[in-house]
Structures are given as structure tokens and as C-alpha cells.
Scaffold this motif. Structure first.
Motif, PDB file in Angstrom:
ATOM      1  N   LYS A   1      24.166  -9.979   7.352  1.00  0.00           N
ATOM      2  CA  LYS A   1      25.335 -10.641   6.765  1.00  0.00           C
ATOM      3  C   LYS A   1      26.549  -9.727   6.806  1.00  0.00           C
ATOM      4  N   ASP A   2      26.376  -8.489   6.425  1.00  0.00           N
ATOM      5  CA  ASP A   2      27.502  -7.549   6.450  1.00  0.00           C
ATOM      6  C   ASP A   2      27.976  -7.285   7.878  1.00  0.00           C
ATOM      7  N   PHE A   3      27.027  -7.137   8.790  1.00  0.00           N
ATOM      8  CA  PHE A   3      27.384  -6.898  10.188  1.00  0.00           C
ATOM      9  C   PHE A   3      28.192  -8.075  10.743  1.00  0.00           C
ATOM     10  N   ILE A   4      27.725  -9.286  10.477  1.00  0.00           N
ATOM     11  CA  ILE A   4      28.410 -10.487  10.965  1.00  0.00           C
ATOM     12  C   ILE A   4      29.795 -10.599  10.350  1.00  0.00           C
ATOM     13  N   GLU A   5      29.910 -10.316   9.062  1.00  0.00           N
ATOM     14  CA  GLU A   5      31.212 -10.430   8.406  1.00  0.00           C
ATOM     15  C   GLU A   5      32.212  -9.419   8.968  1.00  0.00           C
ATOM     16  N   VAL A   6      31.750  -8.226   9.295  1.00  0.00           N
ATOM     17  CA  VAL A   6      32.638  -7.246   9.938  1.00  0.00           C
ATOM     18  C   VAL A   6      33.091  -7.778  11.296  1.00  0.00           C
TER      19      VAL A   6
END
Length: 684
Positions: A108-113
Motif C-alpha cells: 500500500k505504501d509503495f503504491i501510494e508513493v
């Protein structure tokens, strides 16, 4: 959090979403029905290829396509995050459990970045790069800002949450929730934000924790309600639009049932509501798929990149037509739903201007380029059919062309009996009997341009020279040859087209013709793709395909006589019929150097401006399409000495464009048949 507030938010948000969604669905379902669920497996594959895997989006424009793909996959992935946030409204410390939950927190964090970077690039494109196809669009800027806001508020919510409830040491360690501590170990961005916020007071952390949770939900559910209202409705309709897109060829013109129409007109007692419709007069005659398309248009502008009308400042692009129809449908929504069709205004007029309707060259680039395969040509053809056959309102220049086709089966009105005169001194056989045709390799369908136009007669003679050198047995119809009617059909005169088609089919079938070769891509397209509807079933080959085969089989030989040759792609050979390689293979064998290419080539090639009946209409708005195409030919580092063509109309248009630019002493316009005829190595 607060279950009561969350429940109210859900009811209001989804209520608003379905209310606005229903307004458009009702409208779409009220439009004209058409079956669009045949070959369902093929349709599903199209959804997977162009929708899920973003094939056209990425290959058509890699940078912008990759940007869109990141945002698209981000939305898909983050749906699970939004579900988690909703559950948190009822169970405050809910997390996805175990290793799977941890892996998702990292993803989730990777995608949001990645989404944040994609959004920043989108802003950069619109504010700095400013591609010509992208118009100033406040809504797009707002939506980009909204998506960016959702990403940032999620990072901030995680940061405050981890600082408040997932700190394993210090004063706040007693408030730590084991599941949140576990999640923090994986959520690298949220954890970093939490570390940065850890020095804030307990009160500030609690305020920030609640503030960014509800702020994010406000953005998410605000976006949800707005989704069926604005241009980003395509997020919901893109997959259905692909699923129900046409499986017929790009070059197919909607057929009018003239027999049923004439019977209805002769029957005085016939119910007017049961009479066959001719074309499109008003919004009620649009297909339901037309309605879905106009609401699905992403306004990406890809339809403009090689659009000859857009690039020469004419009032036509697929995006503009969709935008006009979209607003019109919403304006007349209540009238449509009430089935008061008599009160609906004509589409051609205020909604679609006359200049817009008649500007289209039917090159098909817009449909081929659209990543969602939205349909354009069908609507243009139908609106033209109505204007020509029912309103009898069309450009003045077409009046003479229609009359000439009707009387002499050619646009100049020249005596049809002289169609074969160009070949008088060439010892070319003319068809006389079915037995004679049975011994032929091909019937050479010459077409009007090469029968009567002096410039194009040279091309026909060059092709005859090649056929004779190869020992091909062929003949022409001469005075019995009629026009295919391709031009008048695309100009909206379906009745005249069918008369011409039926007459030509009768002649061809009377002589038992099975195999046809032609130098005209427009005739090639009609004979191959449209004539089967009229009992005209033939094996049709374009002259470049035949020449390529003759070279490959060693039936003719050529020497490299030319250099600096650039190939202009005929739309009805390339984009409409996917013949790209044969012409290039031939050119490669008659040139001493590497053949040149237009920047806009193959499926991205720009039209010469002659298609769709435009050959016979004056071009009074913007710059001339053929002149723009010639300018494109000379804009590269190497100026061509030859513009090669494979279409009689392209030959005329390119020749005129070269003359307009004063380049006739430097650049020749030659058909591929002429290149080969001048390069033939004749055995002694």
C-alpha cells in the motif's frame, strides 16, 4: 471512531453516487438498442488486454500510458485500503492480520508513493510540457489534486496513528496496540511519518489522528459522489465500453435497408413509427453504445495526435464530438426519458456543426488511437446519411459529384464508355466472356481516377507494364467497369452507393470474376469488405501486395534506381486494412539507401485529406491537409527526393501539396507501381 457518523457518511455517499449514476444509466438505456454481446469470449479478452493490462494506453504513448497505468493499478490496489478505513469506522484498531496484512501494508505504501509520483508527473505535463492534445481543463486539475490529497492524507493518518498507537518505547508505549505495531513494521512511509511526528503532544496526536482519518474519508467519498457526474465517469464505464465495443471492421459503414424504406414510403397506411430510420437526425437515434461512449471519453486527447482535421485547425476531433454529445444528452435528458422525440432538436446544427460533420476524412485514426476503442465513424456516417438522403442538405460541391456518379459512374461526369481508352495502345485485353475470365489470373479493376485522370493513368500504365513482365494473365472491364461507389457512401449518399454497388456486382458476377487486383485502396476496401453484403464475393488484392509477391517469387526483378524515398501511408490500405509491410518491402528493393519514414507513420500516419468525399469538397477552414502532410515529409534531417504513394487520391493530393510548397523541382510524387516499372530489369 464513530459508527453512527460512519453509517451516515456511507448512506449519504452511496446514495448520492447511485442517484447520479442512475441518471446516466437511464439515459443510456433509453437510446436505440443494438446487440453487443456476441463472441463474448473475444470481448472479454479485449477487456483484459486493453482494460486490465492497459495495452493501448501504454504502447500508444509510453510515458503518459505508464503514468496512467500507475494511477489505475493504484486505484485497484487501494480499494482494499478504503475497505479497511470503512471498517475502522466501526472497529477503530482494525488491521489486515498476519503476514498477508503486513505485506499489504508495505504494498500500500509503495503504491501510494508511485501514485504521488505519477500525479506530480501529470501536473508537470499539463503545466509545463503542455502537449497540444491536452486542453486547459480545470476539472482534470481538481481531480489530480483530489487524488494527491487522498494519498497525502493517508500517509498523515498512518503517521499520526503509528505515533499515537504503535510506539514501543517512551511515554506512549502504554497506548501501543500490538496489531498496529505489527502493521507499522511493514508500512515504511507511515512509519517514517510517525517517527517524525513522535515529538508532538498527546493532544495534538489525537487531533491529527482523527482529523486526517475523517479528512481522507471526506475526500474519498466526495470523489465517489462526483464520479458519475464528471469526466472521470470512465473509471466506472471503461471496462463496459471495451466489452461492448464493435467487433466489425473499422471501415464498416452502417447499411441502410433501402428496400424496406421504399416499401414503407409507398405504403400510405404504414405507421410512421415503424418506418426504417435513415441515419441520425436527433439524440433518440443514437445507439445506447454511443451514449456509453460519450460518457466514457477520458478526454485524453490521443485521438488528436494524427487527426488531419485537428492538426490543420478544423473544428473536429473525436474528443470534441463526444464532449458536445455528452452535454447535449444531459440537456435533453427529460425529453428523451419522456419519449417526446418530436421535441428533440436536430443534432447537426447547434450540437454538431455542419463544418464539423463534413470535415471528417474518415481516416479512422481517432478510433484506432482511442485506448478504450470508442466509436466515431459510425455516428459521422449516419449523420451524413440523414443530411444527404432526408434533408438533402450537403456541401454544394457534392451536388455535382453525386450527379456525375449517377449519370456516368465517375466524379467528373466523363463518358463512361471511354473508361478503357487509357489502355488503347497497350494491348490490354478487355473482358468479353465468362470463359475468357476463367483463364485470367486477375481482373484489373482500374477505378475512376486511373481511368480518367491524366496523372493517374500513368500509374495504371506502369502497373500494366509490371503485370506483363511477370506474365500475369489479366484483363480490364473497360466501358463496362462502374464505380464502386465508395466515395459517395462515405459522403452519406447510401442510395447512390447501393445502386452503383449492385450494378458493378451484376457485371462482375455475370462474367464469373473471382480474383481482382486494384491500385485504389478505396476500391480495394469496398470490394473486399463491403461488397459481400451485396453478393459480391471476391478475392481482392492491392497492387502493392501483388508486386511484393511477384518480387518475392522471382517473377520480376528490379534494380535500385532511387534514393531518399519516403512513403506516405494511404489510410484505406494501412489503418483500415492493415497492409503496412508489402509497400515498404517493395520500396526497399528499388532504393539504394534506407527508405525514409514520416514521423507519423504506419498506424499513426496522417491522412492526405482526400477520404470521406473530401476529395470533391473545398477546404476553406484552417490549413490544407495535403500541404501539412508534405511539410511533414520535409521536416526530417534528410529531405526526400520522392514521396511514394499507393493510392490514386494520395498521388493527386501529394502532388498538389508539393506544388503548393514550390518543391516540384526537388521532389517527385510517384506511385509504387511507377517506382517498380522504372526499376524493372528486363531479360533480353
Amino acid at each position: 471512531m464513530n459508527p453512527i457518523i460512519m453509517t451516515v457518511v456511507l448512506i449519504v455517499s452511496f446514495g448520492g453516487f447511485f442517484y447520479f449514476l442512475n441518471r446516466k444509466i437511464q439515459l443510456i438505456l433509453k437510446l436505440k438498442p443494438e446487440m453487443r454481446w456476441d463472441v463474448f469470449g473475444m470481448r472479454v479478452m479485449k477487456v483484459l488486454t486493453f482494460g486490465l493490462f492497459q495495452n493501448k494506453m501504454i504502447t500508444g504513448d509510453p510515458k503518459a500510458g505508464f503514468m496512467h497505468a500507475v494511477i489505475f493499478y493504484g486505484f485497484m490496489t487501494l480499494l482494499f485500503r478504503k475497505i479497511q478505513l470503512i471498517v475502522i469506522g466501526y472497529s477503530e484498531d482494525f488491521v489486515y492480520p498476519g503476514l498477508i496484512g503486513g505485506a499489504y501494508a508495505w504494498l500500500k505504501d509503495f503504491i501510494e508513493v508511485a501514485v504521488v509520483l505519477a500525479i506530480l508527473y501529470a501536473f508537470f505535463r499539463r503545466l509545463v510540457v503542455k502537449p497540444r492534445r491536452l486542453e486547459p481543463n480545470k476539472e482534470a486539475m481538481v481531480i489530480l489534486g483530489l487524488i494527491l490529497g487522498i494519498m497525502v492524507t493517508d500517509f498523515m493518518y498512518d503517521g499520526f496513528k503509528f505515533a499515537l498507537k504503535a510506539t514501543e518505547s517512551g511515554e506512549l508505549a502504554s497506548l501501543a496496540v500490538p496489531d498496529l505495531v505489527h502493521e507499522r513494521h511493514f508500512a515504511f512511509v507511515g512509519s517514517a511519518v510517525g517517527t517524525a511526528l513522535s515529538g508532538l503532544s498527546l493532544v495534538v496526536l489525537k487531533v491529527g489522528y482523527h482529523l486526517f482519518y475523517w479528512l481522507q474519508l471526506a475526500l474519498v467519498f466526495g470523489f465517489l459522489v462526483y464520479l458519475p457526474i464528471g469526466e472521470h465517469f470512465h473509471i466506472l464505464t471503461a471496462f463496459p465500453a471495451l466489452l461492448f465495443s464493435h467487433n466489425s471492421p473499422l471501415n464498416k459503414v452502417p447499411k441502410v435497408d433501402l428496400e424496406a424504406l421504399m416499401e414503407a414510403m409507398e405504403d400510405e397506411d404504414a405507421d410512421e413509427d415503424m418506418e426504417p430510420e435513415v441515419g441520425i437526425q436527433n439524440a433518440s437515434q443514437l445507439l445506447w453504445k454511443d451514449g456509453l461512449d460519450v460518457f466514457t471519453c477520458t478526454e485524453c486527447g490521443r485521438c488528436k495526435d494524427s487527426c488531419p482535421t485537428f492538426l490543420t485547425d478544423k473544428p473536429l476531433s473525436l474528443k470534441w464530438v463526444n464532449d458536445s454529445l455528452k452535454h447535449h444528452l444531459m440537456d435533453v435528458r427529460e425529453t428523451l426519458l419522456a419519449e417526446k422525440t418530436d421535441e428533440l432538436p436536430d443534432l447537426v446544427g447547434e450540437t454538431i456543426s455542419e463544418d464539423t460533420l463534413w470535415a471528417c476524412t474518415t481516416c479512422g485514426y481517432c478510433e484506432a488511437a482511442c485506448p478504450l476503442e470508442l466509436e466515431h465513424l459510425g455516428k459521422i456516417y449516419k449523420m451524413r446519411q440523414y443530411k444527404v438522403m432526408m434533408d438533402t442538405e450537403f456541401p454544394d460541391e457534392l451536388q455535382d459529384a453525386f450527379a456525375n456518379y449517377e449519370s456516368q459512374s465517375n466524379p467528373w461526369g466523363l463518358n463512361s464508355a471511354t473508361r478503357g481508352d487509357w489502355a488503347k495502345d497497350l494491348d490490354v485485353a478487355q473482358v468479353e466472356s465468362e470463359e475468357q475470365v476463367a483463364d485470367l489470373d486477375y481482373l484489373f479493376y482500374v477505378g475512376s481516377a486511373q481511368s480518367f485522370d491524366n496523372r493517374n493513368q500513368k500509374v495504371a500504365k506502369a502497373f500494366v507494364k509490371i503485370l506483363k513482365e511477370a506474365g500475369i494473365q489479366f484483363a480490364i472491364l473497360g466501358g463496362e467497369e462502374g464505380s464502386t461507389g465508395e466515395c459517395v457512401r462515405r459522403a452519406g449518399n447510401e442510395m447512390l452507393f447501393q445502386e452503383l454497388a449492385v450494378t458493378l456486382v451484376e457485371t462482375l458476377n455475370e462474367y464469373g470474376v473471382k480474383k481482382i487486383v486494384t491500385c485504389d485502396p478505396h476500391a480495394y476496401n469496398s470490394l473486399k469488405n463491403e461488397y459481400p453484403e451485396f453478393d459480391g464475393n471476391y478475392e481482392v488484392i492491392h497492387h502493392t501486395e501483388l508486386i511484393e509477391r511477384l518480387l518475392r517469387e522471382g517473377k520480376i526483378s528490379v534494380s535500385a534506381e532511387f534514393e531518399k524515398v519516403i512513403y506516405h501511408e494511404p489510410c484505406y490500405l494501412g489503418r483500415h486494412n492493415k497492409v503496412y509491410d508489402a509497400p515498404r518491402s517493395v520500396i526497399d528493393q528499388v532504393t539504394r539507401d534506407e527508405p525514409l519514414e514520416f514521423k507519423l507513420n504506419r498506424h499513426n500516419a496522417m491522412c492526405c485529406g482526400a477520404g470521406g468525399g473530401r476529395m470533391w469538397m473545398e477546404e476553406t477552414i484552417g490549413s490544407r491537409i495535403n500541404v501539412e502532410r508534405v511539410k511533414q515529409a520535409v521536416e526530417g534531417p534528410v529531405k526526400p527526393s520522392v514521396i511514394a504513394t499507393a493510392c490514386p487520391y494520395c498521388t493527386v493530393m501529394m502532388t498538389d501539396g508539393v506544388t503548393d510548397q514550390g518543391l516540384e523541382e526537388e521532389i517527385q510524387t510517384l506511385d509504387i507501381a511507377e517506382l517498380v516499372a522504372k526499376s524493372l530489369v528486363t531479360e533480353v
